[in-house]
Design a protein around this motif. Structure first.
Motif, PDB file in Angstrom:
ATOM      1  N   ASP A  89       0.951  -0.899   0.003  1.00 17.11           N
ATOM      2  CA  ASP A  89      -0.192   0.489  -0.126  1.00 17.11           C
ATOM      3  C   ASP A  89       0.395   1.478  -0.075  1.00 17.11           C
ATOM      4  OD1 ASP A  89      -2.989  -1.339   0.285  1.00 17.11           O
ATOM      5  OD2 ASP A  89      -2.535  -1.544   1.806  1.00 17.11           O
ATOM      6  N   HIS A  90       2.307   1.864   0.480  1.00 16.36           N
ATOM      7  CA  HIS A  90       2.671   2.309   0.967  1.00 16.36           C
ATOM      8  C   HIS A  90       4.002   2.854  -0.281  1.00 16.36           C
ATOM      9  CE1 HIS A  90       2.217   2.998   4.671  1.00 16.36           C
ATOM     10  NE2 HIS A  90       2.389   1.641   4.897  1.00 16.36           N
ATOM     11  N   GLU A  92       2.228   1.422  -3.497  1.00 17.87           N
ATOM     12  CA  GLU A  92       0.731   1.997  -4.885  1.00 17.87           C
ATOM     13  C   GLU A  92       1.273   3.470  -4.076  1.00 17.87           C
ATOM     14  OE1 GLU A  92      -0.971  -2.510  -4.943  1.00 17.87           O
ATOM     15  OE2 GLU A  92      -1.865  -0.521  -3.638  1.00 17.87           O
ATOM     16  N   VAL A  93       0.779   3.576  -3.037  1.00 16.75           N
ATOM     17  CA  VAL A  93       0.291   5.867  -2.801  1.00 16.75           C
ATOM     18  C   VAL A  93       1.576   6.321  -3.578  1.00 16.75           C
ATOM     19  CG1 VAL A  93       0.478   7.329  -1.571  1.00 16.75           C
ATOM     20  CG2 VAL A  93      -0.551   5.638  -1.222  1.00 16.75           C
ATOM     21  N   ARG A  94       2.750   5.917  -3.303  1.00 15.38           N
ATOM     22  CA  ARG A  94       3.907   6.672  -3.819  1.00 15.38           C
ATOM     23  C   ARG A  94       3.945   6.486  -5.442  1.00 15.38           C
ATOM     24  NH1 ARG A  94       8.233   4.141  -2.453  1.00 15.38           N
ATOM     25  NH2 ARG A  94       9.730   6.182  -3.542  1.00 15.38           N
ATOM     26  N   ARG A  95       3.607   5.344  -6.070  1.00 17.04           N
ATOM     27  CA  ARG A  95       3.160   4.824  -7.554  1.00 17.04           C
ATOM     28  C   ARG A  95       4.612   4.132  -7.386  1.00 17.04           C
ATOM     29  NH1 ARG A  95      -1.433   4.102  -7.015  1.00 17.04           N
ATOM     30  NH2 ARG A  95      -2.871   4.606  -8.271  1.00 17.04           N
ATOM     31  N   ASP A  96       5.855   3.536  -7.148  1.00 15.24           N
ATOM     32  CA  ASP A  96       6.941   3.081  -7.015  1.00 15.24           C
ATOM     33  C   ASP A  96       6.294   1.740  -7.692  1.00 15.24           C
ATOM     34  OD1 ASP A  96       9.029   2.198  -6.896  1.00 15.24           O
ATOM     35  OD2 ASP A  96       9.636   2.754  -4.883  1.00 15.24           O
TER      36      ASP A  96
ATOM     37  N   ARG B 132      -5.082  -4.563  -7.458  1.00 12.67           N
ATOM     38  CA  ARG B 132      -2.997  -4.177  -7.787  1.00 12.67           C
ATOM     39  C   ARG B 132      -2.373  -4.353  -8.746  1.00 12.67           C
ATOM     40  NH1 ARG B 132      -2.487  -3.533  -2.208  1.00 12.67           N
ATOM     41  NH2 ARG B 132      -3.836  -4.079  -1.591  1.00 12.67           N
ATOM     42  N   ARG B 135      -2.660  -1.732 -11.510  1.00 15.42           N
ATOM     43  CA  ARG B 135      -2.636  -0.292 -10.840  1.00 15.42           C
ATOM     44  C   ARG B 135      -1.398  -0.650 -10.916  1.00 15.42           C
ATOM     45  NH1 ARG B 135      -4.474  -0.835  -5.219  1.00 15.42           N
ATOM     46  NH2 ARG B 135      -5.645  -0.376  -5.907  1.00 15.42           N
ATOM     47  N   ARG B 233      16.411   7.855  -8.427  1.00 12.29           N
ATOM     48  CA  ARG B 233      17.175   6.367  -8.679  1.00 12.29           C
ATOM     49  C   ARG B 233      17.684   5.760  -9.923  1.00 12.29           C
ATOM     50  NH1 ARG B 233      12.511   2.917  -5.259  1.00 12.29           N
ATOM     51  NH2 ARG B 233      11.910   2.977  -7.608  1.00 12.29           N
ATOM     52  N   PHE B 242      10.550  10.125  -3.800  1.00 11.84           N
ATOM     53  CA  PHE B 242       9.804  11.096  -2.595  1.00 11.84           C
ATOM     54  C   PHE B 242       9.311   9.699  -1.183  1.00 11.84           C
ATOM     55  CE2 PHE B 242       5.596  10.722  -3.036  1.00 11.84           C
ATOM     56  CZ  PHE B 242       5.410  10.028  -4.047  1.00 11.84           C
ATOM     57  N   PHE B 357      -2.182  10.467  -5.567  1.00 18.41           N
ATOM     58  CA  PHE B 357      -3.237   9.235  -4.581  1.00 18.41           C
ATOM     59  C   PHE B 357      -2.809   9.397  -3.682  1.00 18.41           C
ATOM     60  CE2 PHE B 357      -0.501   8.436  -9.134  1.00 18.41           C
ATOM     61  CZ  PHE B 357      -1.858   8.103 -10.121  1.00 18.41           C
ATOM     62  N   ARG B 358      -3.533   8.751  -2.633  1.00 16.40           N
ATOM     63  CA  ARG B 358      -4.484   9.302  -1.379  1.00 16.40           C
ATOM     64  C   ARG B 358      -4.635   7.886  -0.835  1.00 16.40           C
ATOM     65  NH1 ARG B 358      -2.954  13.937  -0.035  1.00 16.40           N
ATOM     66  NH2 ARG B 358      -3.396  15.731  -1.758  1.00 16.40           N
ATOM     67  N   TYR B 359      -3.605   8.001   1.270  1.00 16.21           N
ATOM     68  CA  TYR B 359      -4.041   7.132   2.018  1.00 16.21           C
ATOM     69  C   TYR B 359      -5.106   7.045   1.877  1.00 16.21           C
ATOM     70  CZ  TYR B 359       0.923   6.329   2.295  1.00 16.21           C
ATOM     71  OH  TYR B 359       2.555   5.736   3.097  1.00 16.21           O
TER      72      TYR B 359
END
Lengths: 117, 363
Positions: A89-90, A92-96, B132, B135, B233, B242, B357-359
């Motif tokens: 989830d972390h 995904e929020v950063r779209r990494d 997922r 995504r 990176r 970030f 994009f949000r938590y």
């Protein structure tokens, strides 16, 4: 009642020193290996956030750490932190995307879900 | 459950030395496998929008059968492989095998407007996996960005209604047009470098802390505080690297133009830490989980200066703005170091797109 300056400093000091979380934040694979050799677990959850080192690495985009950590047999990418979030989830929020790929593959080995009917 | 008087207690594994190996029971599955209803509804909404997007791109309707086959492709393929070894026992003329775990009828039921039931946790696993997967491939970025931005606007409207900043005080105009024009000029789209206090020896990799301000509208301005690494990176130099720290809103009670070159905003800074990270996780020596802080910010062409009221919460938040941890013990208001305005380049713009994009809390 709020925290005094001394209490805040004490809490901050407590947070320094767990090498796996530092390794995850700094993307330091050597530090991770050393901590694992001394018996630390990648499934250990930190106080306050409930993060595992995988959560911390996903939040910071520490790819080398994630890559090596996910090769270790006991590591569990399905542990939820205190807000109910998974490590992915972390990322995904950063779209990494790179971190998302690594965690997705670990969560669904051979593309399969955990509990099939 | 209490054991009966005469019942024998099972020996702990540590004593017997034997590991009990067995599959998870249905009760255990329910304990481990749990999805909140809000989470399920959100994922179903994304999937529906994805289906509509496929239909738009293809120029023809996309049915639930197509979506079901996409969601269950790994299970169907596994079944086909297993049956491939039993060709003599099955009719090879029949259509490709389909897993019975999730059917087209299930989808029709979940999306039936007259029904309100949601997928069971076991069935929902397949939807979670597919969303997922989409995504990580970037296929639903536009869909999720639109949903998250809409949620942000909803919160902004709610804050506007709740705090009701008013341009008039009786028959007197409090917020003058000139003040609003300067706010628009110096506040909207501002990006400022913050001198944060780091945990331990400094940021994990060369990084700066940014205070990003969105558009000033309805006297409520969305803000984000992020840690941005100076270099992306390896191989991804153009992508912003970030860590989201805080997100929230600057709610303005009053504006005052200070000449032509500065504008001051008084009000509340409402911040939340969506990630739930501690200083050990993100590297900033702030213990604050967020809150509502009385503040004033003076914006100019060169930067911004924030002044924060003292308080217990602020003693925790201070390090974000360069105040030593515990600085809130002081009785007077805090004036952290000035924030320097940063030129918006393509990396900052890419960062702002990512911050859409949000938590989302699910409980």
């Amino acid at each position: 009642m709020g925290l005094s300056k001394a209490e805040i400093e004490r809490k901050l000091k407590q947070m320094i020193g767990n090498p796996l979380f530092d390794a995850a934040r700094m993307d330091d694979v050597g530090l991770m290996q050393g901590a694992l050799d001394r018996g630390r677990s990648l499934n250990e959850q930190g106080p306050g956030s409930g993060f595992t080192p995988l959560h911390t690495a996903a939040l910071n985009g520490s790819l080398r750490f994630l890559e090596e950590a996910l090769k270790i047999k006991h590591v569990d990418p399905w542990i939820r932190d205190n807000k109910g979030m998974l490590a992915i989830d972390h990322a995904e929020v950063r779209r990494d995307r790179a971190a998302m790929n690594l965690l997705f593959d670990a969560m669904y080995p051979n593309g399969q879900v955990r509990f099939s009917e | 459950m209490k054991a009966g008087k005469g019942s024998a207690k099972p020996l702990p594994n540590a004593l017997t030395g034997l590991a009990q190996v067995r599959g998870a029971s249905a009760a255990e599955k329910r304990l481990v496998l749990y999805y909140p209803d809000a989470f399920k509804r959100h994922y179903l909404q994304i999937l529906d929008r994805y289906r509509q997007e496929l239909a738009r791109q293809g120029g023809k309707p996309v049915g639930w059968k197509t979506i079901r086959n996409m969601v269950m492709a790994p299970e169907d393929e596994k079944l086909a492989r297993e049956r491939g070894g039993q060709r003599d026992r099955i009719n090879v003329e029949t259509a490709r095998p389909e897993s019975t775990a999730v059917s087209e009828e299930n989808f029709k039921g979940w999306y039936d407007k007259d029904k309100s039931h949601l997928p069971s946790d076991v069935k929902f696993q397949y939807i979670e996996r597919f969303v997922r997967f989409l995504r990580k491939s970037g296929a639903i970025d536009d869909i999720e960005r639109a949903l998250d931005l809409a949620q942000g606007e909803y919160v902004r409207d709610a804050l506007h209604l709740f705090y009701r900043p008013n341009s008039y005080g009786g028959d007197r105009l409090v917020l003058k047009e000139r003040d609003l024009a300067l706010a628009e000029k110096f506040v909207s789209g501002g990006c400022f470098e913050v001198e944060a206090q780091w945990l331990g020896e400094g940021p994990p990799r060369p990084a700066v802390c940014l205070f990003l301000v969105r558009d000033y509208g309805n006297h409520v301005t969305p803000v984000d505080i992020v840690l941005l690494r100076k270099e992306g990176r390896e191989g991804e130099e153009e992508q912003p690297d970030f860590v989201p720290l805080y997100t929230g809103f600057l709610v303005t009670d009053n504006i005052l133009a200070l000449g032509e070159e500065q504008v001051a905003l008084w009000g509340k800074l409402i911040l939340s830490k969506g990630s739930g990270a501690t200083p050990r996780d993100d590297g900033i020596a702030s213990l604050a989980e967020g809150g509502t802080y009385k503040s004033s910010v003076t914006f100019s062409a060169d930067g911004a200066e924030i002044s924060l009221e003292t308080g217990d919460d602020l003693a925790l938040l201070g390090p974000v703005f360069g105040v030593e941890a515990g600085g809130g013990d002081k009785k007077e208001g805090l004036a952290p170091p000035p924030m320097r305005r940063v030129r918006r380049d393509h990396r900052i713009e890419a960062l702002e797109r990512s911050l859409a994009f949000r938590y989302r809390p699910w409980d």
